[in-house]
Design a protein around this motif. Sequence first.
Motif, PDB file in Angstrom:
ATOM      1  N   GLY A 184       0.795  -1.223   0.000  1.00 53.57           N
ATOM      2  CA  GLY A 184       0.000   0.000   0.000  1.00 53.57           C
ATOM      3  C   GLY A 184       0.824   1.268   0.000  1.00 53.57           C
ATOM      4  O   GLY A 184       0.350   2.332   0.408  1.00 53.57           O
ATOM      5  N   LEU A 185       2.077   1.190  -0.476  1.00 55.32           N
ATOM      6  CA  LEU A 185       2.996   2.337  -0.426  1.00 55.32           C
ATOM      7  C   LEU A 185       3.128   3.058  -1.761  1.00 55.32           C
ATOM      8  O   LEU A 185       3.384   4.271  -1.787  1.00 55.32           O
ATOM      9  CB  LEU A 185       4.391   1.865   0.005  1.00 55.32           C
ATOM     10  CG  LEU A 185       4.521   1.371   1.446  1.00 55.32           C
ATOM     11  CD1 LEU A 185       5.847   0.646   1.633  1.00 55.32           C
ATOM     12  CD2 LEU A 185       4.414   2.543   2.417  1.00 55.32           C
ATOM     13  N   ALA A 186       2.997   2.358  -2.852  1.00 52.81           N
ATOM     14  CA  ALA A 186       3.248   2.963  -4.159  1.00 52.81           C
ATOM     15  C   ALA A 186       2.232   2.471  -5.178  1.00 52.81           C
ATOM     16  O   ALA A 186       1.578   1.441  -4.993  1.00 52.81           O
ATOM     17  CB  ALA A 186       4.667   2.633  -4.631  1.00 52.81           C
ATOM     18  N   ASP A 187       2.130   3.241  -6.254  1.00 59.45           N
ATOM     19  CA  ASP A 187       1.238   2.856  -7.348  1.00 59.45           C
ATOM     20  C   ASP A 187       1.858   3.339  -8.658  1.00 59.45           C
ATOM     21  O   ASP A 187       2.855   4.074  -8.652  1.00 59.45           O
ATOM     22  CB  ASP A 187      -0.154   3.449  -7.149  1.00 59.45           C
ATOM     23  CG  ASP A 187      -1.223   2.564  -7.786  1.00 59.45           C
ATOM     24  OD1 ASP A 187      -0.887   1.727  -8.647  1.00 59.45           O
ATOM     25  OD2 ASP A 187      -2.407   2.710  -7.414  1.00 59.45           O
ATOM     26  N   ARG A 200       3.758  14.296   2.325  1.00 56.31           N
ATOM     27  CA  ARG A 200       2.959  14.312   3.566  1.00 56.31           C
ATOM     28  C   ARG A 200       3.820  14.040   4.798  1.00 56.31           C
ATOM     29  O   ARG A 200       4.847  13.364   4.731  1.00 56.31           O
ATOM     30  CB  ARG A 200       1.845  13.258   3.500  1.00 56.31           C
ATOM     31  CG  ARG A 200       0.765  13.547   2.471  1.00 56.31           C
ATOM     32  CD  ARG A 200      -0.229  12.397   2.387  1.00 56.31           C
ATOM     33  NE  ARG A 200      -1.235  12.598   1.354  1.00 56.31           N
ATOM     34  CZ  ARG A 200      -2.427  13.144   1.561  1.00 56.31           C
ATOM     35  NH1 ARG A 200      -2.778  13.523   2.785  1.00 56.31           N
ATOM     36  NH2 ARG A 200      -3.276  13.300   0.565  1.00 56.31           N
ATOM     37  N   LEU A 201       3.346  14.563   5.941  1.00 55.50           N
ATOM     38  CA  LEU A 201       3.885  14.177   7.242  1.00 55.50           C
ATOM     39  C   LEU A 201       3.374  12.780   7.532  1.00 55.50           C
ATOM     40  O   LEU A 201       2.183  12.504   7.389  1.00 55.50           O
ATOM     41  CB  LEU A 201       3.410  15.147   8.328  1.00 55.50           C
ATOM     42  CG  LEU A 201       3.884  14.853   9.757  1.00 55.50           C
ATOM     43  CD1 LEU A 201       5.382  15.086   9.878  1.00 55.50           C
ATOM     44  CD2 LEU A 201       3.132  15.725  10.759  1.00 55.50           C
ATOM     45  N   MET A 202       4.243  11.865   7.938  1.00 54.13           N
ATOM     46  CA  MET A 202       3.878  10.457   8.040  1.00 54.13           C
ATOM     47  C   MET A 202       3.755   9.978   9.481  1.00 54.13           C
ATOM     48  O   MET A 202       4.661  10.156  10.304  1.00 54.13           O
ATOM     49  CB  MET A 202       4.913   9.605   7.308  1.00 54.13           C
ATOM     50  CG  MET A 202       5.017   9.926   5.811  1.00 54.13           C
ATOM     51  SD  MET A 202       3.467   9.631   4.936  1.00 54.13           S
ATOM     52  CE  MET A 202       3.423   7.843   4.982  1.00 54.13           C
ATOM     53  N   VAL A 219      -1.195  16.262   4.772  1.00 49.69           N
ATOM     54  CA  VAL A 219      -0.593  17.214   3.840  1.00 49.69           C
ATOM     55  C   VAL A 219       0.080  18.341   4.620  1.00 49.69           C
ATOM     56  O   VAL A 219      -0.376  18.729   5.703  1.00 49.69           O
ATOM     57  CB  VAL A 219      -1.641  17.816   2.874  1.00 49.69           C
ATOM     58  CG1 VAL A 219      -2.161  16.762   1.928  1.00 49.69           C
ATOM     59  CG2 VAL A 219      -2.775  18.477   3.632  1.00 49.69           C
ATOM     60  N   LEU A 220       1.169  18.856   4.093  1.00 44.88           N
ATOM     61  CA  LEU A 220       1.912  19.937   4.738  1.00 44.88           C
ATOM     62  C   LEU A 220       1.645  21.284   4.065  1.00 44.88           C
ATOM     63  O   LEU A 220       1.856  22.339   4.662  1.00 44.88           O
ATOM     64  CB  LEU A 220       3.413  19.627   4.714  1.00 44.88           C
ATOM     65  CG  LEU A 220       3.829  18.448   5.596  1.00 44.88           C
ATOM     66  CD1 LEU A 220       5.244  18.015   5.276  1.00 44.88           C
ATOM     67  CD2 LEU A 220       3.696  18.806   7.071  1.00 44.88           C
ATOM     68  N   GLU A 221       1.185  21.241   2.831  1.00 42.51           N
ATOM     69  CA  GLU A 221       0.847  22.463   2.124  1.00 42.51           C
ATOM     70  C   GLU A 221      -0.565  22.339   1.581  1.00 42.51           C
ATOM     71  O   GLU A 221      -0.963  21.277   1.095  1.00 42.51           O
ATOM     72  CB  GLU A 221       1.837  22.704   0.978  1.00 42.51           C
ATOM     73  CG  GLU A 221       3.268  22.902   1.452  1.00 42.51           C
ATOM     74  CD  GLU A 221       4.229  23.113   0.293  1.00 42.51           C
ATOM     75  OE1 GLU A 221       3.735  23.230  -0.852  1.00 42.51           O
ATOM     76  OE2 GLU A 221       5.440  23.159   0.536  1.00 42.51           O
ATOM     77  N   LYS A 222      -1.325  23.412   1.693  1.00 43.29           N
ATOM     78  CA  LYS A 222      -2.707  23.382   1.241  1.00 43.29           C
ATOM     79  C   LYS A 222      -2.760  23.095  -0.253  1.00 43.29           C
ATOM     80  O   LYS A 222      -2.082  23.714  -1.047  1.00 43.29           O
ATOM     81  CB  LYS A 222      -3.396  24.708   1.545  1.00 43.29           C
ATOM     82  CG  LYS A 222      -3.625  24.949   3.040  1.00 43.29           C
ATOM     83  CD  LYS A 222      -4.397  26.223   3.278  1.00 43.29           C
ATOM     84  CE  LYS A 222      -4.639  26.438   4.781  1.00 43.29           C
ATOM     85  NZ  LYS A 222      -5.376  27.698   5.041  1.00 43.29           N
ATOM     86  N   TYR A 229      -5.972  14.280   5.105  1.00 42.94           N
ATOM     87  CA  TYR A 229      -5.358  13.053   5.621  1.00 42.94           C
ATOM     88  C   TYR A 229      -5.579  11.917   4.627  1.00 42.94           C
ATOM     89  O   TYR A 229      -6.601  11.841   3.944  1.00 42.94           O
ATOM     90  CB  TYR A 229      -5.972  12.655   6.970  1.00 42.94           C
ATOM     91  CG  TYR A 229      -5.369  13.373   8.148  1.00 42.94           C
ATOM     92  CD1 TYR A 229      -4.206  12.912   8.762  1.00 42.94           C
ATOM     93  CD2 TYR A 229      -5.958  14.530   8.653  1.00 42.94           C
ATOM     94  CE1 TYR A 229      -3.644  13.572   9.841  1.00 42.94           C
ATOM     95  CE2 TYR A 229      -5.411  15.199   9.734  1.00 42.94           C
ATOM     96  CZ  TYR A 229      -4.258  14.710  10.320  1.00 42.94           C
ATOM     97  OH  TYR A 229      -3.701  15.369  11.389  1.00 42.94           O
ATOM     98  N   ARG A 230      -4.617  11.033   4.578  1.00 40.82           N
ATOM     99  CA  ARG A 230      -4.758   9.821   3.774  1.00 40.82           C
ATOM    100  C   ARG A 230      -4.246   8.638   4.583  1.00 40.82           C
ATOM    101  O   ARG A 230      -3.124   8.668   5.106  1.00 40.82           O
ATOM    102  CB  ARG A 230      -3.974   9.918   2.463  1.00 40.82           C
ATOM    103  CG  ARG A 230      -3.970   8.600   1.688  1.00 40.82           C
ATOM    104  CD  ARG A 230      -3.422   8.729   0.303  1.00 40.82           C
ATOM    105  NE  ARG A 230      -3.518   7.433  -0.384  1.00 40.82           N
ATOM    106  CZ  ARG A 230      -3.509   7.298  -1.698  1.00 40.82           C
ATOM    107  NH1 ARG A 230      -3.431   8.361  -2.486  1.00 40.82           N
ATOM    108  NH2 ARG A 230      -3.590   6.094  -2.252  1.00 40.82           N
ATOM    109  N   ASN A 231      -5.074   7.599   4.695  1.00 39.68           N
ATOM    110  CA  ASN A 231      -4.660   6.365   5.355  1.00 39.68           C
ATOM    111  C   ASN A 231      -4.248   5.338   4.318  1.00 39.68           C
ATOM    112  O   ASN A 231      -4.660   5.407   3.153  1.00 39.68           O
ATOM    113  CB  ASN A 231      -5.806   5.791   6.193  1.00 39.68           C
ATOM    114  CG  ASN A 231      -6.084   6.608   7.430  1.00 39.68           C
ATOM    115  OD1 ASN A 231      -5.167   7.037   8.122  1.00 39.68           O
ATOM    116  ND2 ASN A 231      -7.363   6.841   7.724  1.00 39.68           N
ATOM    117  N   SER A 232      -3.460   4.370   4.742  1.00 40.03           N
ATOM    118  CA  SER A 232      -3.108   3.260   3.855  1.00 40.03           C
ATOM    119  C   SER A 232      -4.370   2.589   3.336  1.00 40.03           C
ATOM    120  O   SER A 232      -5.391   2.503   4.042  1.00 40.03           O
ATOM    121  CB  SER A 232      -2.268   2.227   4.608  1.00 40.03           C
ATOM    122  OG  SER A 232      -0.989   2.715   4.901  1.00 40.03           O
TER     123      SER A 232
END
Length: 585
Positions: A184-187, A200-202, A219-222, A229-232
């Motif tokens: 679930g880390l890359a696509d 993103r801050l992890m 996210v760190l920047e708007k 937020y994004r979850n795995s």
Amino acid sequence: MAGFPSEWLEELRSKSNIIDVIGRYVPMTRKGRSFWGCCPFHHEKTPSFQADEDKQLFYCFGCKASGDVITFIRKIENVDFMDAVKHLAEKAGMALPSMESDAELFQMKEKRDRVYKTLTAAANHYYGNLSKPGAEAAKKYLEGRGVSPAMAKRFGLGVSLNWEDLVVNMLKKGFTCDQLKEAGLADEKDGRWYDVFGGRLMFPVLDKWLNVVGFSGRVLEKDAKMAKYRNSAQTIVFDKSKLLYGINLIKLKKQKENVPYVIIVEGQMDVISLHQAGFDTAVAGLGTALTAHHARLLKNYCGKVYLCYDGDSAGQAATIRGLDILSDAGLEIRVMSLPDNLDPDDLIKQRGAEAFKECMDRAKPLLEFKLATAKAAYDMNDAAQKAKYAVDAVTIIKKLVNPVEQEEYLKIVRNDTGYTMDSLKKQLAGDIAVQKEAAEKIIPVGTGEELPVRFILYTMLTGAEYADAFDLTPFLRTELFKDIYTYVLECRAKGRAPRPEALYETIDDSRHVPLGEFLNYDFNLGGAEKERFYADSKRQLAVAALTEKIGGLSVRHDNEPDIEKKKEIAREIKVLHMELIKLKK
């Protein structure tokens, strides 16, 4: 079970002394031949939890939890059989056998281990990024939120610097793009692989086994195109309905000391802020409602839960459903209200840890919170709506079984509505009468057996020298006892000794409570008395069988019109009476 050879499981049990294993979670004290402690599965102050070193079984005389060492790990860690065995094997230094008979299950284990390895490497990569050029936005954000370096390290916080960095570095370490996607880390898009958490801050998410199972990224920047937020995504190891952010720290705390309560909040930053302020039992969901899995997970570590959602949270009905799930699991619930729509992080920053503690002290019991929520849904200045509130409130109160508690909460409704206690009690009595009538329609299933049957079956199961091939089949009345007897006969047919603890593998979990009661029944007999009682038990059952047979023949005799057949039945009854007299002597 689960494809493991029985001989290998027996070796695992022999190397996993149940007293030592339980002692990692619960202080145990020897009393006679057993060890005693406070049950880890329900809240108690007086020890009722027993572990028998000879039998290698545990039993709680309070909540009736019971089983062998594998069952204990399954319950205390809330895991399936496979993971419990894996945990014990690692502690015992035993390699898992090649499960050729269950190749699919073995492949699943290999895949899970591969995903764990990939996620751990990614967590280390993100964490290392915090000290690299390009992490200024992440460090500035953490400083602005008041997160100390110690807290950042405690929670393993990190940063994804861009969309490519993770993929490039993981490939250099020998991981493949397919493995990154599997975790679930890359696509892939337009032929290029990218970090799904880019920029993103992890927040790494760990399970109670202290494995990294996924991430939550902020996210760190708007950016209007990116969710805050994004979850795995769900993977073989990441399921939001079974995970709580920070539960790994609760487990570590439980191994050192008692966990008096857990605080459930909404976000990761709330968890970190509370831990930093000294409330180190805070956890958070991962954007999903509370589930039965969450309830069982929390029950492993404490008996009391404070729910602290933001003051402006919506979805009260969903919140109450989640609280009911926690309550049904046996957890004591307190619901906190924070002032001025503040969240826990803002409250602590603006008013200090004491302000949060005061909110905890004012937290409402679950039922009181339900009444307040129900009241808020009605216009109490409208007579019809006020009456509807009273009916709803009484429906809530009727779930209490203690009449004293019912009266206390009825007083709240009386004060809210002005109705008399007499009218409210009549409403309550009417509801309870309907409830009782419905309950009486349910026919209880008997679980008891006569003592001789219980003793003979127990003796056969535990392999006493004097236990012979007495046929118990006609005397078994419950499915549990039939299953135990079937297991004993199967062992005898294969020429091996029965193992009481093996029943926890073959008998359904729903019948583990009566199984535990059977295995821990106290016959209160000395060594010499047991053999004599075995013979007496067989005689009692034979007497019962003959008596029943004579009774049936007597009915036939009375209803038989043919004189010759009547005489024949009478002769048969006389023979059986002679046998009965001999048995009774």
